[in-house]
Design an enzyme around this catalytic site. Structure first.
Site, PDB file in Angstrom:
ATOM      1  N   HIS B 120       0.870  -1.173   0.000  1.00 14.02           N
ATOM      2  CA  HIS B 120       0.000   0.000   0.000  1.00 14.02           C
ATOM      3  C   HIS B 120       0.914   1.233   0.000  1.00 14.02           C
ATOM      4  CE1 HIS B 120      -2.853   2.921   1.746  1.00 14.02           C
ATOM      5  NE2 HIS B 120      -3.812   2.076   1.487  1.00 14.02           N
ATOM      6  N   ASP B 199       2.958  -4.548   7.860  1.00 14.71           N
ATOM      7  CA  ASP B 199       1.685  -3.838   7.767  1.00 14.71           C
ATOM      8  C   ASP B 199       0.579  -4.893   7.809  1.00 14.71           C
ATOM      9  OD1 ASP B 199      -0.611  -2.526   7.084  1.00 14.71           O
ATOM     10  OD2 ASP B 199       0.091  -1.813   5.126  1.00 14.71           O
ATOM     11  N   GLN B 202      -4.706  -5.543   6.882  1.00 15.71           N
ATOM     12  CA  GLN B 202      -5.697  -6.437   6.277  1.00 15.71           C
ATOM     13  C   GLN B 202      -5.698  -7.817   6.925  1.00 15.71           C
ATOM     14  OE1 GLN B 202      -7.894  -5.419   4.099  1.00 15.71           O
ATOM     15  NE2 GLN B 202      -7.012  -3.459   3.485  1.00 15.71           N
ATOM     16  N   LYS B 225     -10.834  -0.721  10.149  1.00  9.44           N
ATOM     17  CA  LYS B 225     -11.056  -1.895   9.300  1.00  9.44           C
ATOM     18  C   LYS B 225     -11.489  -3.107  10.119  1.00  9.44           C
ATOM     19  CE  LYS B 225      -7.494  -0.549   5.920  1.00  9.44           C
ATOM     20  NZ  LYS B 225      -8.278   0.137   4.887  1.00  9.44           N
ATOM     21  N   CYS B 364      -4.607   2.449  -3.706  1.00 12.78           N
ATOM     22  CA  CYS B 364      -3.367   2.920  -3.076  1.00 12.78           C
ATOM     23  C   CYS B 364      -2.242   1.918  -3.269  1.00 12.78           C
ATOM     24  CB  CYS B 364      -3.566   3.222  -1.590  1.00 12.78           C
ATOM     25  SG  CYS B 364      -4.796   4.484  -1.287  1.00 12.78           S
TER      26      CYS B 364
END
Lengths: 149, 416
Positions: B120, B199, B202, B225, B364
């Protein structure tokens, strides 16, 4: 689907399918690159002048049907006219898109561009319809900046 | 048996009508919807307990502080960490900027930072800025044609080596749903003395996560999220690493003693939390975690797998549809795809007229789209409230999209 048909009018899909004045050509005075960061649409546009007259607008673009068709229609309208005329058309077109359906364009002046009146109901797509116009305006202003030097 | 209907009862927004049709929300990788329990917890905090934290010594200030720190404890428990290792930020982007800014204090012109092409933008740009500031070199993992990090290629070019100081990769791609081989990357990076950042924006919302097991030294994710409100993100770091890092933003709460000649700084996590933090947002995130834990992350992950498999099977029926990333096997529930001859923005528009909310664009992740040779894509992403009926609605809407543009664009005849 009514709204959709208003957005995707046949004129727009025709231009999308067969873009007018597409491709990058020489000679030119100014080249600009504009992007729509939210969707990644990209446009390279060249402006060629003959005195104050727009001799050619050539471009290479990737984008949605609205941005592609709008750029195509824009070239039809501005080639052969003066820079000021093009800037005036820009102002009117933007006012219509931001007018939420309250601003109408003169068909005599705007020709195929009146088909974008449906875009005014879709604020998220105004940027798409303005991509080519914004690039043209930027290019014109740069040539005018050049005149003043 | 997972009762998705009962889950949906907690999300009033899922009963909305859009364009005369029931909302079909398939944009959870962008942001999740919020259950009433989370919204109620935030309202209750503001209506009955609101005060600033730490510096307000009155009763409300104490209640607010307790609630804020309880949220930190919830987050820590949720990811198998210690309270002192949890830093609240405003989102995952800020957490990655915090990591990049503080870790880059150790970088010089001879050093290298490694990211992947699947990142991202928020895990690319902070490192580009850090490299510009320090003169370090940014290097990239490539991916295979189905979106997996290409470890063979990386080994062949000694991507991670003795010059590598930082490796920052996504634990799960927001485009392809591919999980990185974090353990392998971490052991390689650690053998070279590099710090590993993951990261997990998700991943954490969708699967049970134990940060120690991931292998990274710093893990970031965001509240919105995972059923929480916007405005709160999380940075987890190994405590000894956090303790060795300089401050990020300066201000109140992150200090120990401020003198006109210079200041000393608080210990982690407060060293990295300048100014009034996102108090109500953290309380909301705590409520979101309570909600997720009550259902059980294992069951949520199982639902995710079932919906993903169903969606991949149904999407395969749509003519010209190309999925970016794996079309089967273990993968996340964010599914990005293209249709021949219809721009993602136009697809999104037609889907919206069917009440189907998806994302159209490069999500992104422009470098990854470039790697796949496409400018943009459409992403449908599921969560714990997604039903197979909604996947069916998506597929129908895609069929209608093809019909709409085929009829009007491709089948006009004689014009091309």
């Amino acid at each position: 689907m009514t709204d959709l048909t208003a957005l995707y009018q046949d004129i727009i899909l025709d231009h999308y399918r067969a873009k007018h004045h597409s491709g990058l050509r020489d000679p030119y005075q100014v080249e600009v690159t504009h992007v729509n960061p939210s969707c990644g649409d990209e446009l390279e546009l060249r402006l060629s002048l003959d005195g104050d007259t727009i001799r050619d607008v050539s471009y290479q673009a990737q984008g949605c049907s609205i941005s592609q068709a709008s750029t195509s229609v824009m070239t039809d309208l501005v080639i052969g006219g003066t820079r000021d005329h093009a800037l005036t058309l820009y102002d009117g077109f933007l006012a219509m898109l931001e007018g939420r359906g309250e601003v109408e364009l003169d068909e005599e002046v705007y020709e195929d561009a009146i088909a974008f009146n449906g875009v005014a109901q879709f604020p998220a797509r105004v940027k798409c319809a303005m991509l080519g116009w914004a690039a043209l305006r930027d290019a014109i202003l740069r040539t005018q900046g050049g005149d003043n030097e | 048996m997972y009762d998705v209907a009962a889950v949906r009862e907690d999300f009033p927004i899922l009963s909305r009508m859009i364009a005369g049709r029931p909302l079909c929300y398939l944009d959870s990788a962008n942001t999740s919807q919020k259950p009433a329990q989370v919204v109620d917890a935030i309202a209750d905090h503001y209506l009955h307990h609101n005060a600033n934290v730490a510096r307000a010594m009155h009763t409300l200030g104490m209640e607010s502080t307790v609630a804020f720190e309880a949220a930190r404890t919830s987050v820590a428990r949720f990811i198998g960490a210690d309270d002192h290792e949890i830093v609240f930020t405003k989102n995952a982007s800020e957490a990655l900027n915090l990591a990049a800014h503080t870790l880059s204090s150790r970088l010089g012109p001879q050093d290298e930072v490694v990211v992947s092409v699947a990142e991202h933008h928020s895990n690319i740009v902070p490192w580009q800025l850090a490299c510009e500031r320090t003169g370090a070199t940014l290097r990239w993992f490539d991916v295979t044609d189905d979106g997996h990090i290409d470890l063979d290629k990386a080994h062949a070019e000694s991507l991670i080596n003795e010059r590598t100081r930082i490796v920052s990769v996504t634990a799960m791609s927001n485009v392809t749903g591919v999980g990185a081989p974090l353990a392998q990357i971490a052991s390689w990076a650690h053998s070279m003395g590099a710090v590993v950042v993951a990261d997990a924006s998700q991943l954490v919302p969708h699967a049970p996560t134990n940060v120690a097991d991931l292998g990274a030294d710093i893990v970031v994710f965001t509240g919105h999220k995972m059923l929480g409100p916007t405005g709160v993100g999380v940075l987890w770091g190994r405590y000894d690493l956090l303790a060795s890092l300089p401050p990020f933003l300066g201000g109140g709460e992150m200090i120990e003693i401020v003198r006109m000649t210079g200041s000393t700084y608080a210990r982690p996590p407060h060293r990295f939390e300048a100014g009034t933090p996102p108090i109500a947002q953290a309380v909301g995130l705590g409520a979101a975690i309570d909600y997720l834990e009550a259902i059980g992350m294992e069951r949520i992950a199982e639902h995710d797998r079932a919906i993903t498999a169903y969606a991949l099977r149904r999407l395969a029926e749509v003519p010209t549809l190309r999925i970016l990333g794996p079309t089967s096997g273990e993968r996340g529930s964010a599914i990005s795809f293209t249709l021949a001859d219809v721009h993602p923005h136009d697809i999104m528009q037609i889907l919206d007229s069917h009440g189907v909310a998806v994302r159209g664009g490069h999500h992104c992740a422009r470098p990854l789209h470039e790697r796949f040779g496409v400018q943009a894509s459409v992403r449908a992403s599921a969560y714990l409230y997604t039903t197979t009926d909604e996947i069916d609605t998506l597929v129908e809407a895609l069929m209608d999209t093809l019909a709409f543009f085929k009829v009007r664009v491709d089948d006009e005849g004689g014009q091309s």
